[in-house]
Write a protein that holds these residues in place. Structure first.
Motif, mmCIF file in Angstrom:
data_model
loop_
_atom_site.group_PDB
_atom_site.id
_atom_site.type_symbol
_atom_site.label_atom_id
_atom_site.label_comp_id
_atom_site.label_asym_id
_atom_site.label_seq_id
_atom_site.Cartn_x
_atom_site.Cartn_y
_atom_site.Cartn_z
ATOM 1 N N LEU A 34 0.987 -0.831 -0.105
ATOM 2 C CA LEU A 34 -0.183 0.119 -0.158
ATOM 3 C C LEU A 34 0.968 0.750 0.291
ATOM 4 C CD1 LEU A 34 -2.999 -1.344 3.074
ATOM 5 C CD2 LEU A 34 -2.952 -0.965 0.595
ATOM 6 N N LEU A 35 1.864 1.274 0.460
ATOM 7 C CA LEU A 35 3.202 2.481 0.120
ATOM 8 C C LEU A 35 4.204 2.578 -0.786
ATOM 9 C CD1 LEU A 35 3.902 2.129 4.831
ATOM 10 C CD2 LEU A 35 2.849 3.977 2.867
ATOM 11 N N ASN A 36 3.688 1.310 -1.450
ATOM 12 C CA ASN A 36 4.283 1.450 -2.520
ATOM 13 C C ASN A 36 5.998 0.845 -2.454
ATOM 14 O OD1 ASN A 36 4.369 1.271 -5.495
ATOM 15 N ND2 ASN A 36 4.658 3.308 -5.900
ATOM 16 N N LEU A 37 6.173 0.698 -1.984
ATOM 17 C CA LEU A 37 7.827 0.359 -1.026
ATOM 18 C C LEU A 37 7.977 -0.524 -2.055
ATOM 19 C CD1 LEU A 37 10.057 1.411 0.950
ATOM 20 C CD2 LEU A 37 9.092 -0.113 2.092
ATOM 21 N N HIS A 38 9.087 -0.876 -2.809
ATOM 22 C CA HIS A 38 9.637 -2.195 -2.894
ATOM 23 C C HIS A 38 11.197 -1.802 -3.117
ATOM 24 C CE1 HIS A 38 5.724 -1.625 -5.871
ATOM 25 N NE2 HIS A 38 6.762 -0.787 -6.219
ATOM 26 N N LEU A 39 11.482 -2.638 -3.775
ATOM 27 C CA LEU A 39 13.473 -2.922 -3.357
ATOM 28 C C LEU A 39 14.428 -1.890 -3.396
ATOM 29 C CD1 LEU A 39 15.051 -5.242 -2.305
ATOM 30 C CD2 LEU A 39 15.737 -5.720 -4.536
ATOM 31 N N PHE A 40 13.589 -1.036 -5.038
ATOM 32 C CA PHE A 40 14.836 -0.230 -5.801
ATOM 33 C C PHE A 40 14.313 1.217 -4.334
ATOM 34 C CE2 PHE A 40 14.664 4.083 -7.898
ATOM 35 C CZ PHE A 40 15.617 3.783 -8.123
ATOM 36 N N ASP A 41 13.309 1.527 -3.615
ATOM 37 C CA ASP A 41 13.537 1.807 -2.723
ATOM 38 C C ASP A 41 14.471 1.961 -1.578
ATOM 39 O OD1 ASP A 41 11.213 4.023 -3.382
ATOM 40 O OD2 ASP A 41 10.267 2.151 -2.913
ATOM 41 N N LEU A 42 14.790 0.757 -1.077
ATOM 42 C CA LEU A 42 15.717 0.142 -0.271
ATOM 43 C C LEU A 42 17.213 0.757 -0.831
ATOM 44 C CD1 LEU A 42 14.445 -2.817 0.866
ATOM 45 C CD2 LEU A 42 14.010 -0.998 2.200
ATOM 46 N N ALA A 158 11.688 8.286 -0.775
ATOM 47 C CA ALA A 158 11.879 6.655 -0.514
ATOM 48 C C ALA A 158 12.317 6.492 0.899
ATOM 49 C CB ALA A 158 13.301 6.170 -1.330
ATOM 50 N N LEU A 159 12.712 7.782 1.233
ATOM 51 C CA LEU A 159 12.667 7.799 2.102
ATOM 52 C C LEU A 159 11.333 8.039 3.134
ATOM 53 C CD1 LEU A 159 14.511 8.246 5.295
ATOM 54 C CD2 LEU A 159 14.200 10.915 5.170
ATOM 55 N N GLU A 160 10.584 9.221 3.375
ATOM 56 C CA GLU A 160 9.495 9.015 3.594
ATOM 57 C C GLU A 160 8.443 7.413 3.491
ATOM 58 O OE1 GLU A 160 7.354 12.018 1.011
ATOM 59 O OE2 GLU A 160 8.499 13.903 2.607
ATOM 60 N N LYS A 161 9.318 6.759 1.840
ATOM 61 C CA LYS A 161 7.957 5.557 2.364
ATOM 62 C C LYS A 161 8.531 4.078 3.905
ATOM 63 C CE LYS A 161 7.849 5.231 -2.625
ATOM 64 N NZ LYS A 161 7.772 4.575 -3.308
ATOM 65 N N ILE A 162 9.751 4.192 4.265
ATOM 66 C CA ILE A 162 10.153 3.475 5.088
ATOM 67 C C ILE A 162 9.668 4.148 6.900
ATOM 68 C CG2 ILE A 162 12.874 4.657 4.918
ATOM 69 C CD1 ILE A 162 12.982 1.289 5.278
ATOM 70 N N ASN A 164 7.509 6.150 7.397
ATOM 71 C CA ASN A 164 5.663 6.273 7.242
ATOM 72 C C ASN A 164 5.916 4.327 7.718
ATOM 73 O OD1 ASN A 164 4.966 8.609 7.123
ATOM 74 N ND2 ASN A 164 4.658 8.436 4.539
ATOM 75 N N LEU A 165 6.038 3.316 6.598
ATOM 76 C CA LEU A 165 6.235 1.798 7.688
ATOM 77 C C LEU A 165 6.684 2.098 8.534
ATOM 78 C CD1 LEU A 165 5.373 -0.496 6.875
ATOM 79 C CD2 LEU A 165 7.459 -1.134 5.935
ATOM 80 N N ASN A 166 7.151 2.457 9.374
ATOM 81 C CA ASN A 166 7.748 2.877 10.453
ATOM 82 C C ASN A 166 7.005 3.062 11.230
ATOM 83 O OD1 ASN A 166 10.355 1.972 12.470
ATOM 84 N ND2 ASN A 166 9.680 4.050 12.784
ATOM 85 N N LEU A 167 6.586 3.932 11.327
ATOM 86 C CA LEU A 167 5.249 4.951 12.193
ATOM 87 C C LEU A 167 4.248 3.667 12.117
ATOM 88 C CD1 LEU A 167 4.726 7.568 13.010
ATOM 89 C CD2 LEU A 167 3.579 8.499 11.618
ATOM 90 N N GLN A 168 3.399 3.149 11.604
ATOM 91 C CA GLN A 168 2.748 2.682 11.323
ATOM 92 C C GLN A 168 2.761 0.897 12.536
ATOM 93 O OE1 GLN A 168 0.404 1.543 7.127
ATOM 94 N NE2 GLN A 168 0.948 3.658 6.498
#
Length: 616
Positions: A34-42, A158-162, A164-168
């Motif tokens: 749902l956050l559209n977080l992919h390996l490329f973001d990492l 990319a930082l915001e995605k990870i 936000n995942l941490n915050l959730q």
């Protein structure tokens, strides 16, 4: 880093970065999608890592200062000794975000962060603020190290995605911790309502429910009730102190329970010096005598309490279903009558309820006639007990308390007649008289200009079940001229348990009049937090049972503090009754409760005495 860059070459380098996304939890993987977080973001975050490590100390200092500022904003000062701990944690979190790895360590770190938020009471809104502040600190560093705006924007997203995942995950774990904590508080208060806090035994409320259930399920089945009184307990408390007396009761209940193991029986503590045993199986008279003598023998050996030998003997009253009563109230009454006879008997320590006792109980009916005459001849009077602010000693309220000016026995407290009044139903008429008289007297005091506080009046169960209760309250206000906000009606938790929906409706109608509602004896009844939030009350009155040992009993202190905190969150006032000593007052003040009532300030006073003391 040069402003000149080749996007294709850069993306190629990014994709060469080592990264790992190995979370197996399907719920978290769904969040990642749902956050559209992919390996490329990492990989992006892994690529920028060497550049940001140059500023790692600066980032850690900035994020740590933000944490302290956030706590300062909500009026919480963190000790500076925590600075190193928080800084190290921020370094760890930053490195985790830039590691290019999303695995179980990430989940574990989120749980640890949630625990810190819970420990320092950092609520959800502040967690969001903390997360945004953390992102801003790192994005600022990215903008300084990555001169190309497009590069910086891609990495920041990319930082915001990870983050936000941490915050959730933090918010989810925080809510679980909060729910578990709330549940523990509710269970503690509920346990207190249904169990004796000293021995942990179920109380009379449980006993009544069990007996009524047995009667409903097995109307043709016999069972027996033993009511046990501990002889000389008051004297033991006076001689050795209440602490030793309490230890004695704990040891005594353990010894009785051990004796009951071979029998289908359950032990309850129903008052300070009384226990009850329910024998669920059909037992003959001789078997019940054997059981009574077995219990008597357990008292032959002394109890060793803090090195002192103490003998504690029992008196036992016995009643049986169905011959001695058709419900729990009758069975308890018969066992109580038999117990009184057992305490008189010098030969045996137990007594069976019988016909002669029944005749004696019939004499209680005479009290009903006397109560009717007392109402007609205006023998009832009101006494008034002040409710004060513990800090200033200022009067904040008055409770009206019923007394019977008996022509022979003098002033009688409610304990001498209220039980009969409730059983016969005359309590309703007496209760309406109390309500009208209390309103009239308070209006009279207010007209002098010397008193401008509410008066509290207890409603009986019979009054509360009366369909005219709201009309009766409105009538009392109209006839006296008393302002509605100067009347406070006290009800108990048990009144509402039978029909909660009706109770809430009636209370809403009373509150609509402008009259206050206080939940009396809070903590001794059902104390369900699930219905408390729906009750239209403006005050909780904590029962005196929490006050008796509050100086020494940390559990009582914790429960009172929890109730005060809960009430504050519900915008409900709290008053504590039964304050008799300065030590109890200080313990209650430590629980952040200011409104108190008890003999420490004043016993209930006659109208003339109250006027002289508080209005002169």
């Amino acid at each position: 880093m040069s402003d000149q860059w080749n996007k294709a070459n850069w993306l190629k380098k990014v994709k060469e970065q080592p990264a790992e996304l190995s979370i197996s939890d399907h719920r978290i993987r769904r969040r990642i999608q749902l956050l559209n977080l992919h390996l490329f973001d990492l990989q992006l975050l892994r690529w920028v890592r060497p550049f940001l490590l140059r500023l790692s100390d600066e980032i850690a200092d900035a994020t740590t200062e933000f944490v302290f500022d956030l706590f300062k904003f909500q009026s919480t000062l963190l000790p500076r000794s925590l600075s190193t701990t928080i800084r190290d944690k921020n370094v760890e979190i930053t490195q985790m975000f830039l590691s290019g790895v999303l695995d179980q360590r990430f989940i574990r770190s989120s749980r640890e962060q949630a625990l810190l938020c819970f420990r320092y009471q950092l609520d959800l809104s502040n967690q969001i603020a903390l997360s945004h502040g953390f992102i801003n600190c790192i994005i600022e560093a990215i903008n300084r190290q990555v001169n190309c705006r497009e590069q910086a924007l891609i990495i920041s997203k990319a930082l915001e995605k990870i983050v936000n995942l941490n915050l959730q995950l933090i918010m989810e774990n925080y809510q679980q911790l909060k729910d578990n904590n709330d549940q523990k508080k509710e269970e503690a208060i509920r346990f207190k309502a249904y169990h004796d806090p000293l021995t942990g035994l179920p109380n009379q409320l449980v006993a009544e429910e069990v007996i009524e259930a047995m009667i409903d399920q097995r109307k043709d089945h016999s069972f027996s009730v033993f009511k046990i009184n501990i002889d000389r307990l008051k004297m033991i408390n006076e001689m050795y102190g209440r602490t030793i007396g309490n230890k004695l009761l704990i040891m005594l209940s353990g010894r009785i329970n051990a004796a009951l193991e071979p029998l289908a029986a359950e032990l309850y503590r129903i008052s300070s010096d009384e226990f009850m045993i329910l024998f669920k199986n059909r037992l003959s008279r001789s078997e019940l005598i054997d059981a009574a003598e077995l219990l008597t023998h357990t008292s032959e050996l002394p109890f060793i309490v803090d090195g002192k030998e103490i003998y504690a003997t029992y008196s036992i009253g016995i009643s049986r279903f169905p011959q001695d009563g058709a419900n729990s109230v009758q069975l308890f009454g018969c066992a109580d009558a038999a117990l009184r006879e057992a305490k008189k008997d010098t030969k045996e320590s137990y007594f069976f309820y019988n016909t002669m006792l029944h005749q004696q109980l019939m004499k209680k009916i005479c009290i009903e006639d006397e109560l009717q005459k007392a109402l007609y001849k205006q023998q009832f009077v009101l006494y008034y007990q002040p409710q004060v602010d513990a800090g200033s000693g200022a009067l904040v309220g008055v409770e009206a308390l019923l007394r019977w000016e008996h022509p022979i026995h003098g002033i009688l407290p409610p304990s001498g007649f209220i039980a009969v009044a409730e059983e016969t139903g005359i309590i309703r008429e007496i209760g309406w008289w109390v309500l009208n008289e209390a309103c009239r007297q308070m209006k009279k005091w207010q007209e002098t200009g010397a008193l401008n506080v509410p008066i509290s009046v207890n409603l009986s169960f019979n009054q509360f079940r009366d369909e005219t209760v709201v009309k009766q309250v409105a009538h009392a206000l109209k006839m006296s001229g008393l302002a509605p906000n100067r009347l406070n009606l006290e009800i108990t938790e048990s009144m509402m348990a039978e029909d909660l929906e009706r109770s809430v409706r009636i209370l809403n109608e009373i509150r609509a009049l402008g009259v206050g509602v206080s939940l009396d004896d809070f903590g001794t009844g059902y104390s369900s937090l699930s219905y408390l939030k729906n009750l239209p009350i403006n005050q909780l009155k904590i029962d005196r049972s929490f006050v008796i040992d509050i100086v020494r009993n940390h559990r009582d202190q914790a429960i009172v503090a929890a109730i005060v905190t809960l009430a504050k969150q519900l915008w409900v006032d709290v008053i504590v009754e039964g304050i008799e000593t300065e030590e109890q007052l200080r313990a209650i003040e430590a629980c952040r409760c200011r409104a108190i009532q008890g003999y420490y300030y004043s016993q209930p006073l006659a109208e003339s005495d109250f006027t002289e003391k508080y209005l002169a």
